[in-house]
Write a protein that holds these residues in place. Structure first.
Motif, PDB file in Angstrom:
ATOM      1  N   ARG A  31     -13.354  -3.770   3.705  1.00  0.00           N
ATOM      2  CA  ARG A  31     -11.927  -1.679   3.620  1.00  0.00           C
ATOM      3  C   ARG A  31     -11.790  -1.697   2.472  1.00  0.00           C
ATOM      4  NH1 ARG A  31     -12.541   0.109   9.598  1.00  0.00           N
ATOM      5  NH2 ARG A  31     -12.763  -1.751  10.132  1.00  0.00           N
ATOM      6  N   LEU A  32     -11.761  -1.918   1.703  1.00  0.00           N
ATOM      7  CA  LEU A  32     -11.804  -1.155   0.116  1.00  0.00           C
ATOM      8  C   LEU A  32     -13.398  -0.812  -0.204  1.00  0.00           C
ATOM      9  CD1 LEU A  32      -9.455  -4.177  -2.162  1.00  0.00           C
ATOM     10  CD2 LEU A  32      -9.365  -2.008  -1.893  1.00  0.00           C
ATOM     11  N   TYR A  71     -13.197   2.267   3.390  1.00  0.00           N
ATOM     12  CA  TYR A  71     -12.682   3.454   3.982  1.00  0.00           C
ATOM     13  C   TYR A  71     -12.892   4.777   3.752  1.00  0.00           C
ATOM     14  CZ  TYR A  71      -7.706   4.349   5.955  1.00  0.00           C
ATOM     15  OH  TYR A  71      -7.162   4.771   7.404  1.00  0.00           O
ATOM     16  N   TYR A 128      -7.926   7.561   0.780  1.00  0.00           N
ATOM     17  CA  TYR A 128      -6.967   6.092   1.487  1.00  0.00           C
ATOM     18  C   TYR A 128      -6.204   5.824   2.579  1.00  0.00           C
ATOM     19  CZ  TYR A 128     -10.377   2.980  -1.009  1.00  0.00           C
ATOM     20  OH  TYR A 128     -11.496   2.639  -1.835  1.00  0.00           O
ATOM     21  N   PHE A 184      -4.196   3.145   3.976  1.00  0.00           N
ATOM     22  CA  PHE A 184      -5.192   2.328   3.954  1.00  0.00           C
ATOM     23  C   PHE A 184      -4.623   0.845   4.786  1.00  0.00           C
ATOM     24  CE2 PHE A 184      -6.778  -0.691   0.854  1.00  0.00           C
ATOM     25  CZ  PHE A 184      -7.856  -1.044   2.193  1.00  0.00           C
ATOM     26  N   LEU A 214      -4.874  -2.090   7.559  1.00  0.00           N
ATOM     27  CA  LEU A 214      -5.787  -3.299   6.541  1.00  0.00           C
ATOM     28  C   LEU A 214      -4.772  -4.932   7.442  1.00  0.00           C
ATOM     29  CD1 LEU A 214      -7.921  -4.848   4.634  1.00  0.00           C
ATOM     30  CD2 LEU A 214      -5.917  -4.827   2.954  1.00  0.00           C
TER      31      LEU A 214
END
Length: 376
Positions: A24-25, A28, A69, A72, A76
């Motif tokens: 995801r880092l 995204y 982000y 985010f 997460l």
């Protein structure tokens, strides 16, 4: 090839959670761009971006890194358990798959993984997309994941979090069937290619009847680390191109249905600032007193509207961003997953050896102590 014993269930949970954070880092930002490209122009909203590169450039200039982000942290926290569900389903599917392996086993693993994960991912997907597309639907406003949850619930209640569930499975089930079957086939090709480069990897044993039997090492012991991201990226890109039109329809269905429904209810209740911001242009159309009932869109209606407004080109909207997101995300996800799982397997294999060494050392110490007592 000889099948390795299945790993403990918690290996899939740990590896799946780790892969969620790392992937995801990386993915995204392009995922945010993809979502905005797919909903711009829908429901009378402005066409803010000309292309994928233009969207990246404008967002970087106007919103900075934070714009990529948006939401985010909250997303997460929910993606980690959802990823655990997916990979647990993947491993469980492989366990119950036909013993003959091959395509039937790959399709079974894909079907079980998506079935289990779909229930967890649908609400996450809806909240994530509302946060990501807020700048398109209501320029100049931002929304947090918690506020998005409240707005979806106020617009349609609990069923609102599963809007587009059928369309989501219509997308992700074919995607998973394509991706996992291609990915597992690619790994098998690399496995047999690697065996040819490793002398002595395949052993031959002679039975009592004189029959030569070949023994193959488990795949996880032979595959090089680079094979996971390479196979994953290529197979993911192929599956993403094939299923992209469904993704466009699914994204618009999830975002616009809750948006229009939220506008109607907000208008009937007097229209708070938060609900009006989420509703966008539809909020103004709702009036001030008793607005119309929430509009219910179907996938077929979205398809007809999209084709009427943009033609077939509309179904490829955001394909570049999606292919970049999926191929990069899959490469990072499966590299992390396979690496963590491999590390846990090796750690588990070392534990009995260490225990045996500890027992042996303890026995030696007891023997020496007994010898010393005997001499005294």
């Amino acid at each position: 090839m000889d099948a390795a014993p299945p790993p403990p269930a918690w290996h899939a949970l740990a590896a799946g959670g780790s892969s969620a954070v790392v992937s995801r880092l990386v993915t995204y930002p392009p995922d945010t761009v993809k979502a905005r490209l797919q909903v711009q122009g829908a429901g009378g909203t402005a066409m803010m971006y000309r292309s994928t590169l233009d969207a990246f450039a404008q967002m970087a200039r106007r919103e900075g890194v934070g714009g990529f982000y948006r939401g985010f942290g909250g997303i997460l926290l929910t993606v980690i358990p959802a990823n655990m569900c997916y990979f647990s389903g993947y491993e469980f599917g492989k366990r119950i798959a036909p013993a003959s392996g091959g395509l039937a086993a790959d399709l079974t693993a894909a079907l079980v993984a998506q079935t289990i994960a779909g229930v967890a991912f649908c609400p996450i997907d809806i909240v994530k997309q509302r946060v990501q597309t807020q700048q398109v639907l209501a320029p100049g406003t931002h929304i947090s994941p918690l506020a998005a949850v409240r707005q979806v619930y106020s617009a349609a209640g609990l069923p609102g979090f599963f809007k587009g569930y059928g369309a989501m499975n219509a997308l992700w089930l074919p995607w998973n069937l394509l991706y996992i079957s291609l990915y597992e086939a690619a790994k098998r090709r690399v496995y047999y290619w690697q065996l040819g480069r490793l002398p002595g990897a395949v052993t031959h044993t002679q039975t009592v009847d004189g029959v030569s039997v070949r023994s193959y090492p488990p795949m996880q012991q032979v595959l090089p680390l680079w094979s996971f991201p390479v196979c994953s990226a290529i197979c993911s890109a192929s599956a993403s191109v094939c299923t992209h039109p469904i993704d466009v329809v699914k994204t618009r269905l999830q975002v616009l249905s809750n948006r229009l429904g939220g506008a109607s209810r907000a208008a009937g209740a007097g229209g708070t600032a938060g609900a009006a911001g989420a509703a966008g242009a539809a909020g103004a159309a709702g009036g001030g007193g008793g607005g119309p009932a929430a509009q219910r869109l179907t996938a077929w209606q979205v398809c007809r509207q999209l084709h009427a407004e943009e033609g077939l080109r509309g179904f490829s909207r955001g394909m570049g961003a999606r292919v970049a997101t999926m191929s990069t995300g899959s490469a990072v996800t499966w590299l992390t997953y396979e690496s963590v799982k491999r590390g846990l397997t090796r750690w588990g294999q070392q534990q009995p050896q260490q225990q045996q060494q500890g027992l042996a050392s303890g026995s030696q110490l007891q023997g020496r102590a007994a010898a010393v007592e005997a001499t005294q």
